[in-house]
Motif scaffolding. Structure first.
Motif, PDB file in Angstrom:
ATOM      1  N   THR A 164       0.849  -1.184   0.000  1.00 62.90           N
ATOM      2  CA  THR A 164       0.000   0.000   0.000  1.00 62.90           C
ATOM      3  C   THR A 164       0.892   1.243   0.000  1.00 62.90           C
ATOM      4  O   THR A 164       1.866   1.282   0.746  1.00 62.90           O
ATOM      5  CB  THR A 164      -0.866   0.012   1.280  1.00 62.90           C
ATOM      6  OG1 THR A 164      -1.522  -1.242   1.371  1.00 62.90           O
ATOM      7  CG2 THR A 164      -1.886   1.127   1.268  1.00 62.90           C
ATOM      8  N   THR A 174      -1.516   6.429   1.885  1.00 64.74           N
ATOM      9  CA  THR A 174      -2.781   5.697   2.063  1.00 64.74           C
ATOM     10  C   THR A 174      -2.707   4.846   3.324  1.00 64.74           C
ATOM     11  O   THR A 174      -3.652   4.799   4.125  1.00 64.74           O
ATOM     12  CB  THR A 174      -3.042   4.771   0.851  1.00 64.74           C
ATOM     13  OG1 THR A 174      -2.886   5.529  -0.334  1.00 64.74           O
ATOM     14  CG2 THR A 174      -4.433   4.173   0.899  1.00 64.74           C
ATOM     15  N   VAL A 193      -5.308   5.106   6.333  1.00 64.92           N
ATOM     16  CA  VAL A 193      -6.143   3.943   6.653  1.00 64.92           C
ATOM     17  C   VAL A 193      -5.876   3.470   8.080  1.00 64.92           C
ATOM     18  O   VAL A 193      -6.800   3.140   8.825  1.00 64.92           O
ATOM     19  CB  VAL A 193      -5.878   2.810   5.632  1.00 64.92           C
ATOM     20  CG1 VAL A 193      -6.430   1.493   6.131  1.00 64.92           C
ATOM     21  CG2 VAL A 193      -6.502   3.168   4.293  1.00 64.92           C
ATOM     22  N   GLN A 211     -10.565  -1.233   4.086  1.00 62.48           N
ATOM     23  CA  GLN A 211     -10.433   0.172   3.686  1.00 62.48           C
ATOM     24  C   GLN A 211      -9.474   0.315   2.506  1.00 62.48           C
ATOM     25  O   GLN A 211      -9.716   1.107   1.604  1.00 62.48           O
ATOM     26  CB  GLN A 211      -9.900   1.019   4.860  1.00 62.48           C
ATOM     27  CG  GLN A 211     -10.837   1.106   6.035  1.00 62.48           C
ATOM     28  CD  GLN A 211     -11.812   2.274   5.925  1.00 62.48           C
ATOM     29  OE1 GLN A 211     -11.696   3.100   5.035  1.00 62.48           O
ATOM     30  NE2 GLN A 211     -12.763   2.315   6.833  1.00 62.48           N
ATOM     31  N   VAL A 212      -8.385  -0.463   2.552  1.00 61.26           N
ATOM     32  CA  VAL A 212      -7.408  -0.369   1.466  1.00 61.26           C
ATOM     33  C   VAL A 212      -8.047  -0.783   0.148  1.00 61.26           C
ATOM     34  O   VAL A 212      -7.839  -0.166  -0.887  1.00 61.26           O
ATOM     35  CB  VAL A 212      -6.174  -1.251   1.780  1.00 61.26           C
ATOM     36  CG1 VAL A 212      -5.339  -1.469   0.543  1.00 61.26           C
ATOM     37  CG2 VAL A 212      -5.343  -0.586   2.858  1.00 61.26           C
ATOM     38  N   ALA A 238      -9.801   2.153  -1.022  1.00 58.68           N
ATOM     39  CA  ALA A 238      -9.099   3.408  -0.728  1.00 58.68           C
ATOM     40  C   ALA A 238      -9.383   4.468  -1.782  1.00 58.68           C
ATOM     41  O   ALA A 238      -9.248   5.654  -1.534  1.00 58.68           O
ATOM     42  CB  ALA A 238      -7.606   3.165  -0.610  1.00 58.68           C
ATOM     43  N   ASP A 239      -9.776   3.998  -2.984  1.00 59.05           N
ATOM     44  CA  ASP A 239     -10.042   4.993  -4.024  1.00 59.05           C
ATOM     45  C   ASP A 239     -11.471   5.538  -3.941  1.00 59.05           C
ATOM     46  O   ASP A 239     -11.865   6.385  -4.722  1.00 59.05           O
ATOM     47  CB  ASP A 239      -9.770   4.394  -5.416  1.00 59.05           C
ATOM     48  CG  ASP A 239     -10.411   3.028  -5.572  1.00 59.05           C
ATOM     49  OD1 ASP A 239     -10.873   2.478  -4.546  1.00 59.05           O
ATOM     50  OD2 ASP A 239     -10.457   2.518  -6.709  1.00 59.05           O
ATOM     51  N   TYR A 266     -16.274   5.827   8.227  1.00 66.50           N
ATOM     52  CA  TYR A 266     -15.495   7.016   7.864  1.00 66.50           C
ATOM     53  C   TYR A 266     -16.090   8.258   8.527  1.00 66.50           C
ATOM     54  O   TYR A 266     -15.387   9.059   9.153  1.00 66.50           O
ATOM     55  CB  TYR A 266     -15.479   7.183   6.336  1.00 66.50           C
ATOM     56  CG  TYR A 266     -14.923   8.518   5.898  1.00 66.50           C
ATOM     57  CD1 TYR A 266     -13.545   8.740   5.871  1.00 66.50           C
ATOM     58  CD2 TYR A 266     -15.776   9.565   5.541  1.00 66.50           C
ATOM     59  CE1 TYR A 266     -13.042   9.969   5.509  1.00 66.50           C
ATOM     60  CE2 TYR A 266     -15.278  10.800   5.180  1.00 66.50           C
ATOM     61  CZ  TYR A 266     -13.906  10.998   5.168  1.00 66.50           C
ATOM     62  OH  TYR A 266     -13.403  12.224   4.822  1.00 66.50           O
TER      63      TYR A 266
END
Ligand SMILES: [Zn+2]
Length: 407
Positions: A246, A250, A254, A268-269, A272-273, A316
């Protein structure tokens, strides 16, 4: 699984091998850790450590330095900190096929009308713990296609455990039962009490649980407790960078949001976008400014995202609100400045704007509503109705301060 494969938890990785080598091991251990802390991974690494041939030879002093071929009785063996990973016992343990390491975990009925056993799903179980060692029960039940059925550890399974542990061990000194989520035992668990209290020689129970309050008290009181804490942000950040390649910014962001939960970090990764902040801005604008049509459109879009993404979005928002609360609580205190420093620029600006929009009590009311919503999403609530209701509640909390204050 070896200890070196586990994210963080350095203290336990040091203490568990000592516990075994210094003969301080109880018959029954309870690894207690929330989702994403790695409690199951630690239990798996520990069971491999207990059967590892190198560890056992070392413990018996066989590998101790010798003089003229005689072992030196006064030289205590140097303690090992991990299984060797290459002896036949380790290879079997790592493939989860060691004949003396048994597994119990919640399952659903495979054939209607038959009481399920964990071993009905042993192939799936091996694949699951190899691929998703940080998975939770939801992931597992999805993995075996249980859909919305409730998993269980049945009375039948308890009988099977009693039978297996009364056999002689095959290859190792110990017979080990790793039970994942004894919360799913129900009252059936009482069948196991005698076995846990007076186990056959060299039997080791390793229970891996998330929620202490859902375990039968009678079982709890018979176990040596191994508390598995939340992971450190830095451990998650490093693991994401080194294991999942990663990008560092990021990984840092995260790690901050996932709050010690490595499962969450991995999720989340994957997303991530996703522009969670954009989605949140759109929602708040619809609530505060643009009105019902924009709200309906937003709820429609949100309800199509699927459960996992909906949960992440709520998480989030929740995290951002918690940060915002801390920022206003700390004010100019160095701790507040350090917090601002640690946040990404976009999230920091947004948190400051949230603070201008509403006060701390309102933040906390919203956090409560978001927690509730996440709870119901986990339990398959209708997403459209849920986000519609949440939109109205947020409107009242933010707009109608008097209603909120008298509430
Ligand atoms: Zn080994």
């Amino acid at each position: 699984m070896q200890f070196k494969d586990i994210v963080g938890q350095d203290l336990l990785k040091k203490e568990l091998p000592e516990l075994m080598q210094e003969n301080r091991l109880a018959h029954a251990l309870l690894f207690l850790g929330k989702e994403g802390t790695g409690a199951l991974s630690l239990a798996l690494a520990f069971s491999q450590f207990v059967v590892c041939e190198k560890v056992n030879r070392n413990k018996a002093g066989v590998d101790a330095p010798s003089l003229f071929g005689e072992a030196l009785p006064d030289v205590a063996p140097v303690l090992l900190s991990d299984s060797c990973g290459v002896c036949p016992a380790c290879l079997k343990a790592a493939a989860y096929v060691h004949p003396d390491i048994h597994f119990s975990y919640p399952v659903v009925t495979k054939k209607p009308g038959t009481a399920p056993l964990s071993t009905d799903y042993i192939t799936e179980w091996r694949d699951f713990i190899k691929s998703y060692p940080y998975g939770n029960v939801y992931d597992w039940l999805q993995f075996i296609g249980a859909e919305n059925k409730q998993g269980n550890i049945t009375a039948n399974e308890c009988n099977e455990i009693i039978r297996k542990l009364n056999l002689k061990s095959f290859e190792s000194e110990y017979k080990i039962l790793v039970m994942w989520l004894p919360e799913y035992l129900g009252n059936e668990g009482n069948k196991l009490l005698k076995l846990i209290e007076e186990p056959p020689p060299n039997t080791l129970f390793i229970l891996v649980a998330e929620n202490e309050s859902l375990i039968l008290q009678t079982i709890l009181s018979r176990c040596q407790l191994v508390k598995v804490p939340w992971l450190e942000n830095a451990d998650i950040e490093n693991a994401l960078i080194t294991r999942h390649k990663t990008p560092a910014p990021t990984a840092r962001q995260v790690a901050g949001v996932s709050e010690g939960n490595y499962r969450e970090a991995l999720q989340q990764v994957q997303h991530a976008d996703e522009d969670w902040q954009g989605l949140l801005r759109e929602w708040l604008n619809a609530i505060m400014r643009t009105g019902p049509i924009a709200q309906i459109k937003w709820v429609d879009e949100m309800s199509k995202l699927g459960r996992e993404k909906q949960k992440q979005f709520l998480r989030y928002f929740n995290h951002l609100l918690e940060q915002a609360v801390r920022i206003s609580a700390f004010g100019d205190h160095p701790q507040g400045l350090a917090l601002l420093e640690s946040m990404g620029e976009k999230d920091r600006d947004f948190a400051l704007r949230l603070n201008r929009l509403v006060g701390i009590e309102q933040h906390q009311a919203i956090i409560g509503e978001l927690d509730n919503a996440a709870y119901y999403i986990e339990r398959n609530a209708n997403a459209k109705m849920l986000f519609q209701a949440l939109t109205i509640k947020l409107y009242h909390i933010i707009q109608d301060k008097i209603v909120f204050l008298t509430d």
